[in-house]
Each structure stands twice: as C-alpha cells, then as structure tokens.
Design a protein around this motif. Structure first.
Motif, PDB file in Angstrom:
ATOM      1  N   LEU A 154      26.026   0.923   6.369  1.00  0.00           N
ATOM      2  CA  LEU A 154      24.959   0.740   5.384  1.00  0.00           C
ATOM      3  C   LEU A 154      24.362  -0.663   5.490  1.00  0.00           C
ATOM      4  O   LEU A 154      23.145  -0.843   5.431  1.00  0.00           O
ATOM      5  CB  LEU A 154      25.497   0.964   3.963  1.00  0.00           C
ATOM      6  CG  LEU A 154      25.950   2.395   3.630  1.00  0.00           C
ATOM      7  CD1 LEU A 154      26.542   2.452   2.230  1.00  0.00           C
ATOM      8  CD2 LEU A 154      24.787   3.374   3.728  1.00  0.00           C
ATOM      9  N   LEU A 155      25.231  -1.661   5.670  1.00  0.00           N
ATOM     10  CA  LEU A 155      24.740  -3.040   5.803  1.00  0.00           C
ATOM     11  C   LEU A 155      23.818  -3.172   7.006  1.00  0.00           C
ATOM     12  O   LEU A 155      22.742  -3.757   6.914  1.00  0.00           O
ATOM     13  CB  LEU A 155      25.915  -4.012   5.939  1.00  0.00           C
ATOM     14  CG  LEU A 155      26.532  -4.458   4.616  1.00  0.00           C
ATOM     15  CD1 LEU A 155      27.838  -5.196   4.862  1.00  0.00           C
ATOM     16  CD2 LEU A 155      25.566  -5.358   3.843  1.00  0.00           C
ATOM     17  N   ASP A 156      24.257  -2.617   8.139  1.00  0.00           N
ATOM     18  CA  ASP A 156      23.419  -2.673   9.348  1.00  0.00           C
ATOM     19  C   ASP A 156      22.052  -2.070   9.058  1.00  0.00           C
ATOM     20  O   ASP A 156      21.019  -2.619   9.424  1.00  0.00           O
ATOM     21  CB  ASP A 156      24.052  -1.857  10.491  1.00  0.00           C
ATOM     22  CG  ASP A 156      25.244  -2.587  11.098  1.00  0.00           C
ATOM     23  OD1 ASP A 156      25.451  -3.769  10.747  1.00  0.00           O
ATOM     24  OD2 ASP A 156      25.969  -1.969  11.896  1.00  0.00           O
ATOM     25  N   HIS A 157      22.079  -0.917   8.415  1.00  0.00           N
ATOM     26  CA  HIS A 157      20.844  -0.179   8.166  1.00  0.00           C
ATOM     27  C   HIS A 157      19.895  -0.983   7.279  1.00  0.00           C
ATOM     28  O   HIS A 157      18.732  -1.187   7.605  1.00  0.00           O
ATOM     29  CB  HIS A 157      21.154   1.162   7.504  1.00  0.00           C
ATOM     30  CG  HIS A 157      19.917   1.908   7.104  1.00  0.00           C
ATOM     31  ND1 HIS A 157      19.253   2.733   7.970  1.00  0.00           N
ATOM     32  CD2 HIS A 157      19.203   1.910   5.951  1.00  0.00           C
ATOM     33  CE1 HIS A 157      18.173   3.218   7.357  1.00  0.00           C
ATOM     34  NE2 HIS A 157      18.133   2.740   6.131  1.00  0.00           N
ATOM     35  N   PHE A 158      20.414  -1.423   6.125  1.00  0.00           N
ATOM     36  CA  PHE A 158      19.522  -2.070   5.151  1.00  0.00           C
ATOM     37  C   PHE A 158      19.137  -3.489   5.575  1.00  0.00           C
ATOM     38  O   PHE A 158      18.046  -3.947   5.276  1.00  0.00           O
ATOM     39  CB  PHE A 158      20.155  -2.053   3.758  1.00  0.00           C
ATOM     40  CG  PHE A 158      20.089  -0.688   3.129  1.00  0.00           C
ATOM     41  CD1 PHE A 158      18.887  -0.176   2.678  1.00  0.00           C
ATOM     42  CD2 PHE A 158      21.234   0.089   3.017  1.00  0.00           C
ATOM     43  CE1 PHE A 158      18.812   1.098   2.114  1.00  0.00           C
ATOM     44  CE2 PHE A 158      21.171   1.362   2.454  1.00  0.00           C
ATOM     45  CZ  PHE A 158      19.957   1.859   2.003  1.00  0.00           C
ATOM     46  N   THR A 159      20.040  -4.193   6.275  1.00  0.00           N
ATOM     47  CA  THR A 159      19.712  -5.543   6.706  1.00  0.00           C
ATOM     48  C   THR A 159      18.602  -5.487   7.749  1.00  0.00           C
ATOM     49  O   THR A 159      17.727  -6.348   7.810  1.00  0.00           O
ATOM     50  CB  THR A 159      20.960  -6.239   7.293  1.00  0.00           C
ATOM     51  OG1 THR A 159      22.063  -5.952   6.439  1.00  0.00           O
ATOM     52  CG2 THR A 159      20.786  -7.733   7.318  1.00  0.00           C
ATOM     53  N   ALA A 160      18.639  -4.440   8.570  1.00  0.00           N
ATOM     54  CA  ALA A 160      17.621  -4.305   9.616  1.00  0.00           C
ATOM     55  C   ALA A 160      16.354  -3.633   9.079  1.00  0.00           C
ATOM     56  O   ALA A 160      15.394  -3.456   9.817  1.00  0.00           O
ATOM     57  CB  ALA A 160      18.183  -3.489  10.776  1.00  0.00           C
ATOM     58  N   ASP A 161      16.382  -3.241   7.783  1.00  0.00           N
ATOM     59  CA  ASP A 161      15.232  -2.546   7.199  1.00  0.00           C
ATOM     60  C   ASP A 161      14.805  -1.342   8.031  1.00  0.00           C
ATOM     61  O   ASP A 161      13.616  -1.138   8.289  1.00  0.00           O
ATOM     62  CB  ASP A 161      14.033  -3.494   7.045  1.00  0.00           C
ATOM     63  CG  ASP A 161      14.104  -4.194   5.689  1.00  0.00           C
ATOM     64  OD1 ASP A 161      14.641  -3.570   4.750  1.00  0.00           O
ATOM     65  OD2 ASP A 161      13.646  -5.331   5.579  1.00  0.00           O
ATOM     66  N   MET A 162      15.755  -0.591   8.480  1.00  0.00           N
ATOM     67  CA  MET A 162      15.430   0.570   9.306  1.00  0.00           C
ATOM     68  C   MET A 162      14.866   1.688   8.431  1.00  0.00           C
ATOM     69  O   MET A 162      15.200   1.779   7.256  1.00  0.00           O
ATOM     70  CB  MET A 162      16.680   1.049  10.036  1.00  0.00           C
ATOM     71  CG  MET A 162      16.973   0.164  11.223  1.00  0.00           C
ATOM     72  SD  MET A 162      18.636   0.252  11.875  1.00  0.00           S
ATOM     73  CE  MET A 162      19.158   1.891  11.698  1.00  0.00           C
TER      74      MET A 162
END
Length: 198
Positions: A85-93
């Motif tokens: 989830l962090l990867d997803h939201f930090t990258a604004d995917m």
C-alpha cells in the motif's frame, strides 16, 4: 512529502483488516475483488493478491479492506500488505488500469434481467424508501466495518441485498442482515416481510 502513515483497524471478521491510507481511495462507489482475475483491473489489488495469502480486496471511500486465507496469520501478511500500500500511494499510482480510474464499478452480474429481481413498477415507492434507508442508515454503519451492502431487488415483500468486503464472509453478517437490517426496514417499510442475502 513526509512519511506516510497507514492506519489499520480490525473488522468483525478476524480474517479481514481495514487499512486507512489517510487519503481518498475511491472518489465514488466501492469496488470488491474476490479473485485474482477480478484484481487484474487494478494494479494495487493485483499486487495484494500476489502476496499469496490474500483472498479478497475491497476498496472503499477512504479505506482498503484485505481478507486473508483461512490459516494465514495477519502477523505474517500485514507487513507485506502495508509495504504494498505504501509503494502504491507514495508513487501516486492509478488505482485502476486504463480509463476506469473513476472507480465506479458496475458488477457484471448486476443485470436485472437475468438475476430474477426485476422490481415491479407498482412497488416504485416502496423500493425508493428501501434504497433510501439502505443508503442513509445501513451503508454508513457497514462501511465502518470495512464493507458495503448493495440493494439487489424487492419482490413480494422480500428484499434482496448483496454483502461485499468484510461483510460478505464474516459470521456476524447473517445476523446483522437478519436482525438489524430486517428490523429497520420492517419498522419503516411495513410492506417488507424478509431480508435475504444474494
């Protein structure tokens, strides 16, 4: 941008946890993924299913519910889910692949013709009351538990509802449906005799 904190909440279903990224997940509607095939529509859902123990992913307005397989332990899976989830939201995917970023999901099985729940036009007023109650009274309460309830039809006094997310598999869902929702609808809409889950 500072470090992002994702909060976790328990739900009535021990296999399901609710993750709150502190920002909007779905602009409108909700989305339920029950199989890896369905999850292909969303890179995030797909990544969560790819963790191996995940059997369900549900997107709500400001949360993501994740359900894990029987026998799996949250202590093992939670760090991986949080990292994903962090990867997803930090990258604004984007939440969805191609063009469906609005997130408004029309389930394939929602065609009234083949589901056998065609509302009788004569019942329009009753149906409007039932929908209004579900939207204002039932869904906000269920959203707190990491799920959603969708109205599917009204036929000869019976109301058909569909449970999603944390609500669909949890032991208390049938009780909730029967006691809480049925009592509420009967109280306000005397024509209702029974509430059934589809």
């Amino acid at each position: 941008m500072g470090a992002m904190l994702i909060e976790t909440e328990r739900t009535p279903n021990p296999a399901t946890l609710k993750f709150l990224p502190g920002r909007q997940v779905m602009a409108a509607g909700t989305r339920d993924f029950a199989t890896p095939e369905e999850a292909e529509a969303s890179p995030l859902a797909e990544a969560l299913f790819a963790l191996g123990d995940v059997t369900g992913v549900f997107f709500g307005g400001n949360f993501i519910s994740v359900t894990i397989a029987p026998g799996a332990e949250w202590s093992d899976v939670k760090p991986d889910v949080l990292a994903t989830l962090l990867d997803h939201f930090t990258a604004d995917m984007p939440l969805f692949r191609g063009g469906t970023a609005t997130g408004i999901h029309i389930p394939a099985d929602d065609g009234d013709q083949d589901s056998g729940f065609a509302d009788d036009p004569e019942d329009a007023e009753i149906v409007a009351q039932i929908r209004e109650l579900i939207d204002t009274r039932v869904r906000p309460a269920v959203a707190n538990d990491g799920g959603d309830i969708i109205y599917r039809g009204f036929d000869k006094g019976k109301v058909y509802l569909r449970m999603q997310g944390a609500c669909s598999g949890c032991p208390s869902s049938t009780a909730t449906l029967k006691n809480g929702i049925e009592a509420l609808l009967k109280h306000y809409v005397p024509e209702v005799t029974e509430v059934l889950s589809v």
